[in-house]
Structure formats: C-alpha cells, structure tokens
Design a protein around this motif. Structure first.
Motif, mmCIF file in Angstrom:
data_model
loop_
_atom_site.group_PDB
_atom_site.id
_atom_site.type_symbol
_atom_site.label_atom_id
_atom_site.label_comp_id
_atom_site.label_asym_id
_atom_site.label_seq_id
_atom_site.Cartn_x
_atom_site.Cartn_y
_atom_site.Cartn_z
ATOM 1 N N CYS A 134 -6.533 72.166 32.974
ATOM 2 C CA CYS A 134 -5.475 73.120 33.332
ATOM 3 C C CYS A 134 -4.964 73.879 32.106
ATOM 4 O O CYS A 134 -4.368 74.938 32.236
ATOM 5 C CB CYS A 134 -4.315 72.392 34.006
ATOM 6 N N LYS A 187 -2.530 73.119 30.024
ATOM 7 C CA LYS A 187 -1.097 72.997 29.692
ATOM 8 C C LYS A 187 -0.882 72.337 28.333
ATOM 9 O O LYS A 187 0.018 72.700 27.579
ATOM 10 C CB LYS A 187 -0.378 72.167 30.760
ATOM 11 N N GLU A 203 -1.258 74.658 25.509
ATOM 12 C CA GLU A 203 -0.151 75.627 25.481
ATOM 13 C C GLU A 203 1.083 75.047 24.786
ATOM 14 O O GLU A 203 1.782 75.739 24.057
ATOM 15 C CB GLU A 203 0.252 76.012 26.910
ATOM 16 N N VAL A 262 3.459 66.899 29.534
ATOM 17 C CA VAL A 262 3.129 67.990 30.478
ATOM 18 C C VAL A 262 1.859 67.735 31.287
ATOM 19 O O VAL A 262 1.589 68.443 32.247
ATOM 20 C CB VAL A 262 2.975 69.374 29.786
#
Ligand code: SF4
Ligand code: SF4
Ligand code: SF4
Length: 197
Positions: free
Chosen positions: A172, A174, A177, A141
């Motif tokens: 960011c 990501k 996450e 990602v």
C-alpha cells in the motif's frame, strides 16, 4: 453528444496520470474503456482491447514474454485502422504512444522488473537498516501488520532496525510515506529473490 463522448476518453486519459508506469497506465485505460465508453459494435475494437488487456496483465505480473509485446504491437495498429469511431481509435493511439515512447520499460517487465516500482506483483518494500532509527511510525500505519520491530527506548543505546514481512505486505506504500528518515525503499522483487538464492 460528441463532446460528451470525447470527454469520457479525455477523463480516462487524465486518470492514467496517476501512474508513471506505462503498463499500469494501459491497464487502467483499457479497464475503463472496456467498462465504459466501448460499445462493442465493431469487432476489432472489443477483441483488440480485451486481448491487449490480457497481455498487459501478464506484463504487470511478470508472466509476459516477448510474444506478448509483439501481440500488442500487432493488435493496436489493426484496432487503429478498423475502429469505426474516435473512441476506439484514441484507445489504440494511447497504447501505441506508450509503446513508442517507452519500449525499454516494456522490455523490463518481460524480465520481471517494473522500473517505476508501481506493478505490485513485481515489487517489495524493504527497510534500509542503516537509515532506520526504530521510531515505530511505519509499524503504526501498517494496517496489514507487516512490519516487525520494537520502538527505540531513549534510555537504551542499542536497537534493531525494523523489517517488512513480504507475505503480509499488500504494497500500500503507507510506511514509505510516513518514514521521515527515508529508511523504506521499494525494490524489484526479482532482485531480492536473487539475493536469497
Ligand atoms: S470503435 Fe467505436 S464503435 Fe467500434 S466498438 Fe469501439 S467504441 Fe464501439
Ligand atoms: S518509520 Fe522509518 S525509521 Fe521509523 S521504524 Fe520505520 S523504517 Fe525505521
Ligand atoms: S507497504 Fe503497506 S502493507 Fe506493506 S509494509 Fe508498508 S504499510 Fe505495511
């Protein structure tokens, strides 16, 4: 018309809820206020909001000193008194509220730390080696190619934990996450520098 103007400030205030960090909230508020509802008709409002925005950016970037907090503390009440309309007064109130509620978070920023880990210049993403199972999800990602590692192979017993390359990372979020193993943490960058030194 008055309702419409009040809605502008209300919408900005609601927007700030996307952050926990009062410094990020204030930057968003001032950015949107300066761009939008502020009309620059009376002096303390535009001067105060521009000056405070400069100080908040310093706090977010780890370049602020105690004097920047004092400056914001001095400017906001003047803006509150001297603003001719509710928008200017509400903006000053918003700033004063965050200062009164979370003074310790302001102090932390003068020492280069963001307790809520939202000021991107003050944080870094790190893989916790003991938790990483080399599943490769984070690398896939990461649009900035900031994660190094090789996917674990089922037929091999050994593997290495992944790593984040700070210089490429755009913060960011990501990777954190998608990591199902809680193996990516956000740390204060000043702590990582202290470890390296
Ligand atoms: S206080 Fe109100 S009238 Fe004065 S500059 Fe700000 S937005 Fe305009
Ligand atoms: S997603 Fe998590 S467990 Fe998987 S490789 Fe990345 S850090 Fe390791
Ligand atoms: S925070 Fe974003 S840019 Fe940084 S390593 Fe994670 S996914 Fe990549």
């Amino acid at each position: 018309m008055a309702d419409e103007k009040e809605k502008d400030i209300k919408a900005i205030t609601e927007d700030t809820n996307r952050f926990k960090c009062p410094i990020q909230k204030a930057i968003l508020f001032l950015d949107e206020f300066i761009e939008g509802p502020m009309c620059a008709r009376c002096l303390p409002c535009p001067m105060g909001s521009y000056e405070m925005r400069v100080r908040y950016h310093r706090l977010a970037e780890g370049q602020a000193a105690q004097g920047d907090i004092e400056a914001i503390k001095n400017i906001a009440p003047i803006m509150l008194d001297a603003s001719m309309c509710k928008k200017g007064k509400d903006t000053a109130k918003f700033i004063l509220d965050t200062m009164e509620t979370l003074p310790q978070v302001y102090e932390a920023h003068t020492e280069g730390a963001c307790p809520d880990r939202e000021c991107v210049k003050l944080i870094a993403y790190r893989v916790i080696p003991d938790k990483c199972v080399a599943c490769d999800e984070c690398r896939v990602v990461c649009k900035d190619f900031a994660i190094l590692g090789e996917k674990r192979k089922p037929y091999l017993s050994g593997y290495y934990a992944y790593e984040v390359v700070d210089l490429r990372c755009s913060r960011c979020g990501k990777c954190a996450e998608v990591c199902k193993y809680g193996a990516i943490e956000i740390v204060n960058i000043k702590d990582t520098l202290a470890v390296k030194a």
